[in-house]
Design a protein around this motif. Structure first.
Motif, PDB file in Angstrom:
ATOM      1  N   UNK A 216       1.484  -8.820   8.776  1.00 41.09           N
ATOM      2  CA  UNK A 216       2.606  -8.517   7.896  1.00 41.09           C
ATOM      3  C   UNK A 216       2.256  -7.462   6.849  1.00 41.09           C
ATOM      4  N   UNK A 217       1.039  -7.516   6.305  1.00 39.57           N
ATOM      5  CA  UNK A 217       0.668  -6.548   5.274  1.00 39.57           C
ATOM      6  C   UNK A 217       0.604  -5.129   5.848  1.00 39.57           C
ATOM      7  N   UNK A 218       0.087  -5.016   7.073  1.00 37.13           N
ATOM      8  CA  UNK A 218       0.033  -3.690   7.690  1.00 37.13           C
ATOM      9  C   UNK A 218       1.435  -3.183   8.012  1.00 37.13           C
ATOM     10  N   UNK A 219       2.308  -4.083   8.448  1.00 35.52           N
ATOM     11  CA  UNK A 219       3.683  -3.681   8.743  1.00 35.52           C
ATOM     12  C   UNK A 219       4.388  -3.199   7.476  1.00 35.52           C
ATOM     13  N   UNK A 220       4.132  -3.855   6.360  1.00 33.23           N
ATOM     14  CA  UNK A 220       4.749  -3.436   5.097  1.00 33.23           C
ATOM     15  C   UNK A 220       4.236  -2.063   4.673  1.00 33.23           C
ATOM     16  N   UNK A 221       2.945  -1.837   4.839  1.00 29.58           N
ATOM     17  CA  UNK A 221       2.382  -0.525   4.488  1.00 29.58           C
ATOM     18  C   UNK A 221       2.944   0.571   5.381  1.00 29.58           C
ATOM     19  N   UNK A 222       3.126   0.269   6.653  1.00 32.05           N
ATOM     20  CA  UNK A 222       3.696   1.269   7.557  1.00 32.05           C
ATOM     21  C   UNK A 222       5.151   1.544   7.208  1.00 32.05           C
ATOM     22  N   UNK A 223       5.896   0.514   6.873  1.00 34.21           N
ATOM     23  CA  UNK A 223       7.301   0.706   6.502  1.00 34.21           C
ATOM     24  C   UNK A 223       7.434   1.551   5.242  1.00 34.21           C
ATOM     25  N   UNK A 224       6.464   1.440   4.340  1.00 33.65           N
ATOM     26  CA  UNK A 224       6.513   2.231   3.106  1.00 33.65           C
ATOM     27  C   UNK A 224       6.381   3.724   3.378  1.00 33.65           C
ATOM     28  N   UNK A 225       5.875   4.095   4.550  1.00 30.91           N
ATOM     29  CA  UNK A 225       5.723   5.517   4.891  1.00 30.91           C
ATOM     30  C   UNK A 225       6.993   6.103   5.494  1.00 30.91           C
ATOM     31  N   UNK A 226       8.003   5.281   5.783  1.00 28.59           N
ATOM     32  CA  UNK A 226       9.231   5.781   6.405  1.00 28.59           C
ATOM     33  C   UNK A 226       9.920   6.850   5.556  1.00 28.59           C
ATOM     34  N   UNK A 227      10.074   6.660   4.230  1.00 26.55           N
ATOM     35  CA  UNK A 227      10.694   7.728   3.429  1.00 26.55           C
ATOM     36  C   UNK A 227       9.908   9.036   3.482  1.00 26.55           C
ATOM     37  N   UNK A 228       8.593   8.938   3.569  1.00 28.09           N
ATOM     38  CA  UNK A 228       7.780  10.155   3.659  1.00 28.09           C
ATOM     39  C   UNK A 228       8.059  10.890   4.970  1.00 28.09           C
ATOM     40  N   UNK A 229       8.243  10.141   6.054  1.00 27.84           N
ATOM     41  CA  UNK A 229       8.574  10.779   7.332  1.00 27.84           C
ATOM     42  C   UNK A 229       9.939  11.463   7.247  1.00 27.84           C
ATOM     43  N   UNK A 230      10.880  10.841   6.554  1.00 27.46           N
ATOM     44  CA  UNK A 230      12.191  11.471   6.370  1.00 27.46           C
ATOM     45  C   UNK A 230      12.059  12.804   5.646  1.00 27.46           C
TER      46      UNK A 230
END
Length: 465
Positions: A216-230
């Motif tokens: 779960x912690x890794x998934x949260x960190x990956x999700x936090x990068x979504x705005x950067x990809x945008x």
């Protein structure tokens, strides 16, 4: 510039340039082409025409007309060359501005604007000269043709001077443009690396979850990068080239870290499972060993003076408490592992290990104490000779190459001799304090070792000088 003739580098006539303008072709689709003002549409057909339907008169008048027409054609060519150079250089300036916000880049943009004003002025003079003289008139006088030639030649020369200044300015842009091109060349690969890193992290996370690990912690960190990809997808045009480069590199690093941790997750879980079993086994073994401390203490109390064992009295109680604490922490670590709270599980296991290490040392100390006391009680001379040998060896080193020892070395060595003799004297009596004797001889050897180290350091430094 205020007028632009038809250009050979239109979409239907592609070409390539070199030098400071080589970036023009690569960025042509990002810069709007200048449109032709109405005055150019009116002036240039006459400028490039070979003459109209007029009557031809021989003699000097027709010769003057031809010279004026040649001057007009030359001025039109100079105008065209200057216009082309300015438009290409504008693309270079815009490229630099998009990448570089340094004082040098801002100064280059300001200087280009100043050159643009000079170009506009020279262009107006050229257009005014073209508008002032109709070389196709049937009644064109020779004097008018001479004036036209003079004014058009002057306009051409002025355009040529500005063109030379523009060329020199373009040459000076080389370092700035090279830096901008380098960053632009890095931009697309950096953004692509960031996207690929994010994809790899997502795939690794899916694999870990497929093996029953939530991560779960890794998934949260990956999700936090979504705005950067945008923001990366929005492009450098909106966010700037330097900022986009920095963002792409940061996203790639963070995504790579997530990928590595996700790939290692099954191994990490197995490692924690192994440590849980190993530390629990060790705690059980220490419980057994701690139970053997009391018989050792009993023998120490029976055979040696109080000072030899008094500090070991709390060991059985402390060992039992430490093992109890370790077992509680192991239970908490197991719960953290089952909940897949890997950092918590790791921290708890480190605490257990520290508790067991300190307990192991305390339990071992009792047995070691009895062993050493037995040895010195049986033969104290061995400990005495060992210490005297260390003192004599240090004294020989202190005298090497000298007639008298350095007081800084001699004094602590003499003190060590006296301290050893006093320690030996404590062995006399009915109940010798063997533990005090052992601690004193150890202290003497440590003091002697410090003197030896000091001598070697001083002599080593002198040799190096």
């Amino acid at each position: 510039m205020t007028a632009t003739p038809p250009q050979p580098d239109s979409p239907s006539m592609p070409h390539a340039r070199s030098g400071p303008f080589r970036v023009a072709a690569a960025l042509r689709d990002t810069v709007a082409l200048m449109t032709l003002p109405l005055v150019a549409a009116l002036v240039l057909p006459a400028a490039f025409a070979g003459g109209g339907t007029r009557r031809w008169f021989g003699g000097r008048g027709e010769s003057q007309r031809a010279e004026a027409q040649a001057a007009k054609d030359a001025a039109a060519a100079a105008f065209y060359e200057l216009d082309t150079a300015q438009r290409d250089l504008r693309i270079s300036i815009e490229t630099i501005a998009a990448v570089d916000d340094s004082p040098a880049a801002r100064r280059a943009a300001t200087d280009f604007e100043a050159l643009g004003r000079r170009i506009d002025e020279a262009s107006h003079h050229y257009i005014d000269a073209v508008d002032a003289h109709d070389l196709d008139r049937d009644d064109l006088e020779a004097s008018a043709a001479v004036r036209a030639r003079t004014e058009l030649t002057k306009a051409k020369d002025e355009l040529g001077r500005v063109k030379k200044d523009l060329d020199r300015f373009a040459e000076g842009l080389g370092p700035l443009l090279g830096k901008a091109e380098t960053q632009l060349a890095r931009l697309a690969p950096a953004v692509e690396r960031a996207r690929q890193s994010l994809l790899a992290a997502s795939n690794a996370l899916d694999t870990a979850r497929g093996s029953g690990l939530r991560a779960d912690d890794l998934a949260a960190r990956l999700a936090a990068l979504a705005p950067e990809l945008t923001r990366l997808n929005q492009g450098a045009g909106q966010h700037g080239v330097p900022q986009t480069l920095e963002r792409a590199e940061r996203v790639a690093r963070e995504a790579e870290t997530i990928r590595a941790e996700a790939e290692r997750l099954p191994e990490r879980a197995a490692e924690i499972d192994h440590r849980l079993v190993s530390l629990r086994t060790r705690a059980q073994a220490l419980t057994t060993r701690a139970g053997q401390v009391e018989p050792v203490l009993s023998e120490l109390r029976r055979r040696f003076a109080v000072a030899c064992w008094q500090d070991l009295q709390p060991v059985p109680r402390q060992a039992a408490e430490a093992v109890r604490q370790a077992e509680l922490k192991l239970t908490e670590a197991r719960a953290a592992r089952d909940a897949q709270r890997w950092p918590d599980a790791t921290a708890l296991l480190s605490t257990v290990r520290a508790l067991l290490n300190s307990t192991d040392e305390a339990v071992s100390a009792a047995g070691d104490r009895l062993q050493r006391l037995n040895a010195v009680q049986k033969d104290p001379q061995q400990e005495i000779e060992r210490t005297r040998f260390a003192i004599r060896d240090a004294q020989r080193l202190a005298m090497a190459g000298r007639n008298t020892p350095d007081p800084r070395h001699a004094r602590p060595l003499d003190d060590s001799v006296g301290r050893l003799e006093r320690a030996i004297a404590t062995l006399d009596g009915r109940h010798p304090d063997y533990w005090h004797f052992l601690t004193e001889t150890e202290a003497v050897r440590r003091a002697v070792a410090r003197v030896v180290s000091q001598i070697r350091e001083e002599r080593g430094g002198a040799t190096g000088q």
